[in-house]
Design an enzyme around this catalytic site. Structure first.
Site, PDB file in Angstrom:
ATOM      1  N   THR A 127       2.145  64.171 130.720  1.00 26.68           N
ATOM      2  CA  THR A 127       2.457  64.114 132.150  1.00 26.68           C
ATOM      3  C   THR A 127       2.791  62.706 132.648  1.00 26.68           C
ATOM      4  O   THR A 127       3.159  62.526 133.798  1.00 26.68           O
ATOM      5  CB  THR A 127       1.243  64.616 132.964  1.00 26.68           C
ATOM      6  OG1 THR A 127       0.094  63.888 132.509  1.00 26.68           O
ATOM      7  CG2 THR A 127       1.019  66.099 132.789  1.00 26.68           C
ATOM      8  N   CYS A 156       6.790  47.770 124.657  1.00 27.49           N
ATOM      9  CA  CYS A 156       8.164  47.987 125.122  1.00 27.49           C
ATOM     10  C   CYS A 156       8.984  46.694 125.195  1.00 27.49           C
ATOM     11  O   CYS A 156      10.206  46.722 124.987  1.00 27.49           O
ATOM     12  CB  CYS A 156       8.165  48.692 126.477  1.00 27.49           C
ATOM     13  SG  CYS A 156       6.987  48.050 127.660  1.00 27.49           S
ATOM     14  N   GLN A 208      10.964  42.149 133.106  1.00 23.25           N
ATOM     15  CA  GLN A 208      10.408  43.462 132.797  1.00 23.25           C
ATOM     16  C   GLN A 208      10.374  44.392 134.004  1.00 23.25           C
ATOM     17  O   GLN A 208       9.984  43.998 135.104  1.00 23.25           O
ATOM     18  CB  GLN A 208       8.989  43.295 132.236  1.00 23.25           C
ATOM     19  CG  GLN A 208       8.985  42.610 130.897  1.00 23.25           C
ATOM     20  CD  GLN A 208       7.606  42.418 130.307  1.00 23.25           C
ATOM     21  OE1 GLN A 208       7.343  41.349 129.764  1.00 23.25           O
ATOM     22  NE2 GLN A 208       6.740  43.407 130.379  1.00 23.25           N
ATOM     23  N   SER A 241       8.331  50.160 135.540  1.00 22.11           N
ATOM     24  CA  SER A 241       7.841  51.358 134.840  1.00 22.11           C
ATOM     25  C   SER A 241       7.092  50.990 133.569  1.00 22.11           C
ATOM     26  O   SER A 241       6.428  51.839 132.985  1.00 22.11           O
ATOM     27  CB  SER A 241       8.982  52.333 134.522  1.00 22.11           C
ATOM     28  OG  SER A 241       9.938  51.705 133.689  1.00 22.11           O
ATOM     29  N   ARG A 275       7.913  39.896 135.559  1.00 23.12           N
ATOM     30  CA  ARG A 275       8.170  41.246 136.103  1.00 23.12           C
ATOM     31  C   ARG A 275       9.208  41.125 137.217  1.00 23.12           C
ATOM     32  O   ARG A 275       9.112  40.224 138.063  1.00 23.12           O
ATOM     33  CB  ARG A 275       6.863  41.808 136.642  1.00 23.12           C
ATOM     34  CG  ARG A 275       6.891  43.273 136.946  1.00 23.12           C
ATOM     35  CD  ARG A 275       6.769  44.147 135.744  1.00 23.12           C
ATOM     36  NE  ARG A 275       5.446  44.162 135.153  1.00 23.12           N
ATOM     37  CZ  ARG A 275       5.107  44.892 134.107  1.00 23.12           C
ATOM     38  NH1 ARG A 275       6.014  45.668 133.528  1.00 23.12           N
ATOM     39  NH2 ARG A 275       3.884  44.856 133.607  1.00 23.12           N
ATOM     40  N   HIS A 323      13.940  46.976 130.429  1.00 25.01           N
ATOM     41  CA  HIS A 323      13.542  45.580 130.265  1.00 25.01           C
ATOM     42  C   HIS A 323      14.750  44.773 129.772  1.00 25.01           C
ATOM     43  O   HIS A 323      15.563  45.269 128.983  1.00 25.01           O
ATOM     44  CB  HIS A 323      12.449  45.451 129.214  1.00 25.01           C
ATOM     45  CG  HIS A 323      11.110  45.980 129.621  1.00 25.01           C
ATOM     46  ND1 HIS A 323      10.801  46.376 130.901  1.00 25.01           N
ATOM     47  CD2 HIS A 323       9.981  46.158 128.894  1.00 25.01           C
ATOM     48  CE1 HIS A 323       9.531  46.781 130.934  1.00 25.01           C
ATOM     49  NE2 HIS A 323       9.023  46.668 129.730  1.00 25.01           N
ATOM     50  N   ASN A 367      12.980  50.689 128.584  1.00 19.76           N
ATOM     51  CA  ASN A 367      11.610  50.556 128.096  1.00 19.76           C
ATOM     52  C   ASN A 367      10.901  51.885 127.931  1.00 19.76           C
ATOM     53  O   ASN A 367       9.895  51.967 127.228  1.00 19.76           O
ATOM     54  CB  ASN A 367      10.788  49.658 129.032  1.00 19.76           C
ATOM     55  CG  ASN A 367      10.859  50.095 130.477  1.00 19.76           C
ATOM     56  OD1 ASN A 367      11.931  50.036 131.090  1.00 19.76           O
ATOM     57  ND2 ASN A 367       9.743  50.529 131.043  1.00 19.76           N
TER      58      ASN A 367
HETATM   59  N1  LIG Z   1       5.609  52.515 130.426  1.00 17.99           N
HETATM   60  C1  LIG Z   1       6.131  51.860 129.393  1.00 17.99           C
HETATM   61  O1  LIG Z   1       7.217  51.226 129.469  1.00 17.99           O
HETATM   62  C2  LIG Z   1       5.425  51.876 128.075  1.00 17.99           C
HETATM   63  C3  LIG Z   1       6.107  51.413 126.978  1.00 17.99           C
HETATM   64  C4  LIG Z   1       5.493  51.388 125.731  1.00 17.99           C
HETATM   65  C5  LIG Z   1       4.203  51.839 125.626  1.00 17.99           C
HETATM   66  N2  LIG Z   1       3.534  52.281 126.731  1.00 17.99           N
HETATM   67  C6  LIG Z   1       2.156  52.757 126.538  1.00 17.99           C
HETATM   68  O2  LIG Z   1       2.187  54.186 126.562  1.00 17.99           O
HETATM   69  C7  LIG Z   1       0.946  54.666 127.118  1.00 17.99           C
HETATM   70  C8  LIG Z   1       1.258  55.571 128.311  1.00 17.99           C
HETATM   71  O3  LIG Z   1       1.888  54.776 129.313  1.00 17.99           O
HETATM   72  P1  LIG Z   1       2.555  55.401 130.621  1.00 17.99           P
HETATM   73  O4  LIG Z   1       3.341  54.287 131.177  1.00 17.99           O
HETATM   74  O5  LIG Z   1       3.204  56.713 130.328  1.00 17.99           O
HETATM   75  O6  LIG Z   1       1.226  55.669 131.516  1.00 17.99           O
HETATM   76  P2  LIG Z   1       1.014  56.690 132.731  1.00 17.99           P
HETATM   77  O7  LIG Z   1       2.295  56.968 133.413  1.00 17.99           O
HETATM   78  O8  LIG Z   1      -0.118  56.137 133.510  1.00 17.99           O
HETATM   79  O9  LIG Z   1       0.526  58.061 132.011  1.00 17.99           O
HETATM   80  C9  LIG Z   1      -0.720  58.142 131.368  1.00 17.99           C
HETATM   81  C10 LIG Z   1      -0.869  59.487 130.649  1.00 17.99           C
HETATM   82  O10 LIG Z   1      -2.140  59.488 129.988  1.00 17.99           O
HETATM   83  C11 LIG Z   1      -2.900  60.643 130.435  1.00 17.99           C
HETATM   84  N3  LIG Z   1      -4.313  60.301 130.492  1.00 17.99           N
HETATM   85  C12 LIG Z   1      -4.890  59.296 131.205  1.00 17.99           C
HETATM   86  N4  LIG Z   1      -6.230  59.311 131.011  1.00 17.99           N
HETATM   87  C13 LIG Z   1      -6.483  60.354 130.182  1.00 17.99           C
HETATM   88  C14 LIG Z   1      -7.663  60.895 129.620  1.00 17.99           C
HETATM   89  N5  LIG Z   1      -8.873  60.372 129.864  1.00 17.99           N
HETATM   90  N6  LIG Z   1      -7.559  61.969 128.801  1.00 17.99           N
HETATM   91  C15 LIG Z   1      -6.350  62.509 128.529  1.00 17.99           C
HETATM   92  N7  LIG Z   1      -5.180  62.043 129.034  1.00 17.99           N
HETATM   93  C16 LIG Z   1      -5.265  60.976 129.849  1.00 17.99           C
HETATM   94  C17 LIG Z   1      -2.365  60.962 131.800  1.00 17.99           C
HETATM   95  O11 LIG Z   1      -2.653  62.310 132.099  1.00 17.99           O
HETATM   96  P3  LIG Z   1      -2.867  62.814 133.632  1.00 17.99           P
HETATM   97  O12 LIG Z   1      -1.481  62.891 134.237  1.00 17.99           O
HETATM   98  O13 LIG Z   1      -3.502  64.138 133.448  1.00 17.99           O
HETATM   99  O14 LIG Z   1      -3.727  61.787 134.304  1.00 17.99           O
HETATM  100  C18 LIG Z   1      -0.861  60.703 131.581  1.00 17.99           C
HETATM  101  O15 LIG Z   1      -0.289  61.805 130.913  1.00 17.99           O
HETATM  102  C19 LIG Z   1       0.138  53.410 127.486  1.00 17.99           C
HETATM  103  O16 LIG Z   1      -0.740  53.093 126.415  1.00 17.99           O
HETATM  104  C20 LIG Z   1       1.192  52.352 127.637  1.00 17.99           C
HETATM  105  O17 LIG Z   1       0.676  51.056 127.399  1.00 17.99           O
HETATM  106  C21 LIG Z   1       4.120  52.337 127.948  1.00 17.99           C
END
Ligand SMILES: NC(=O)c1ccc[n+]([C@@H]2O[C@H](COP(=O)([O-])OP(=O)(O)OC[C@H]3O[C@@H](n4cnc5c(N)ncnc54)[C@H](OP(=O)(O)O)[C@@H]3O)[C@@H](O)[C@H]2O)c1
Length: 358
Positions: free
Chosen positions: A20, A138, A165, A168, A255, A262, A335
């Site tokens: 999600t 990213c 950066q 998102s 940022r 990015h 990213n």
């Molecule tokens: N954004 C980027 O550009 C990027 C790039 C590379 C890597 N990342 C990494 O990818 C990961 C996700 O990033 P994001 O940007 O997609 O974050 P996000 O938008 O905050 O989404 C977080 C996801 O994790 C789930 N989640 C949070 N706490 C949880 C728990 N206790 N149990 C099960 N599911 C849980 C959330 O579910 P709910 O919706 O149910 O809360 C949601 O699906 C992070 O580690 C981030 O560092 C991000």
């Protein structure tokens, strides 16, 4: 490799944990677009999202809550969740028999976890003692495919990068914060006096300063000697992916008010002398790279044009005026696609092929 695996001729079962979130949402559209190597795809998130229906491969799929039983029969589990959730649950998924591809920062520097970019070091994915493969951060991913191609030809000796950066990179919370701030400052005279933007936007969300009408020279958390976590990731992860433990790397992570994609200004120094012509030829022929470098015609990559695309875009290639072994480049990468979900999907496909062949 310690994990058994082998999907016995059937298409492997995939779990997407964090379906999600910002990365998870892009992951679902990538899984719907790419060649369908997967059998069942299970969508997992926090209990808050259990029961929600998400569109995947043209169908509505219900999200289930993260718990041990959710990994029964799963061959590959992609984790797109915060570090602490991956740290706890990726080993559990691995112990249940899944090969984990983790997008968080929890395992990237673990010596028993390969850090993989298929265009650069796909071979590393074969050795995974913990049953976990890590996806780079990213910012590193947005440049490393291009740098890997240049390194293969010229031998990289130093990187000095400044990042620009997108918000998102801080997840859905980051996107929401910039959208709200843009609405608050649109059509105003703000941005002409110290503090006026800050007062108008109030809470700055996951960022240390307003993002609307601003540039913030800090991303991540503060580490030793004034470096930020993002800057150290660029250094450590570039070294690990390229297999150059002594590579000199300096990063300043900034940022900017861009939703997604990015950019990096890169000063790359090599063992050998370089020419722009040779660099152009290498970049134009490198898988996963698009050369967009004709400034006389106004052609260079910008986030507004690159967002939503898969490759790493490179422009403004110049040889240093002071150093015949150094190139200056401007690089853009989405990213959420190559910087996160796409690279994870590509690693997953490498594993799916391995399991199907086993
Ligand atoms: N954004 C980027 O550009 C990027 C790039 C590379 C890597 N990342 C990494 O990818 C990961 C996700 O990033 P994001 O940007 O997609 O974050 P996000 O938008 O905050 O989404 C977080 C996801 O994790 C789930 N989640 C949070 N706490 C949880 C728990 N206790 N149990 C099960 N599911 C849980 C959330 O579910 P709910 O919706 O149910 O809360 C949601 O699906 C992070 O580690 C981030 O560092 C991000």
């Amino acid at each position: 490799m310690t994990r058994a695996g082998g999907a016995g001729g059937r298409k492997p079962t995939l779990a997407v944990v964090g379906a999600t979130g910002a990365v998870g949402t892009v992951m679902l559209s990538i899984l719907s677009e790419r060649a369908d190597v997967w059998g069942e795809i299970r969508l997992i998130a926090s209990p808050r999202s259990a029961g929600r229906k998400l569109t995947l491969r043209g169908e509505q799929v219900e999200v289930v809550a993260l718990r041990e039983e959710a990994f029964e029969g799963v061959d590959v589990a992609m984790f797109d969740v915060p570090d602490e959730v991956s740290a706890q649950w990726a080993p559990i998924a691995a112990s249940k028999g899944a090969v984990v591809v983790d997008n968080s920062g929890a395992f990237r520097m673990d010596p028993d976890v390969p850090l993989v970019v298929p265009e650069v070091n796909a071979h590393a994915a074969r050795v995974r003692p913990r049953g976990i493969i890590a996806n780079p951060n990213c910012t590193t991913l947005s440049m490393i495919v291009a740098m890997g191609a240049l390194h293969a030809e010229f031998g990289l000796s130093e990187l000095i990068v400044s990042s620009y950066q997108a918000v998102s990179g801080a997840g859905k919370e980051g996107i929401d914060a910039l959208r709200e701030q843009i609405a608050l400052v649109a059509g105003t005279e703000l941005g002409t006096h110290p503090g006026d933007v800050r007062r108008a936007v109030g809470e700055t969300g996951p960022f240390p300063a307003p993002m609307a009408l601003n540039v913030v020279p800090f991303a991540g958390s503060l580490k030793e000697d004034g470096w930020s976590s993002e800057e150290l990731k660029v250094r450590n992860e570039s070294r690990k992916i390229l297999g150059l433990p002594d590579l000199r790397v300096t990063a300043t992570c900034v940022r900017v008010p861009v939703i997604t994609t990015h950019s990096l200004a890169v000063h790359a120094r090599f063992e050998n002398e370089v020419t722009v012509e040779a660099a152009h030829e290498i970049l134009a022929g490198a898988p996963g790279v698009v050369l967009c470098d004709n400034p006389a015609e106004g052609e260079y990559p910008t986030p507004a044009d690159v967002v939503g695309t898969d490759p790493t875009w490179v422009g403004r290639v110049r040889r240093s005026l002071d150093d015949p072994k150094a190139l200056e480049l401007f690089v853009c990468g989405d990213n959420l696609r190559k910087g996160a979900a796409l690279n994870t999907a590509q690693i997953g496909e490498v594993i799916a092929a391995e399991l199907t062949a086993a």
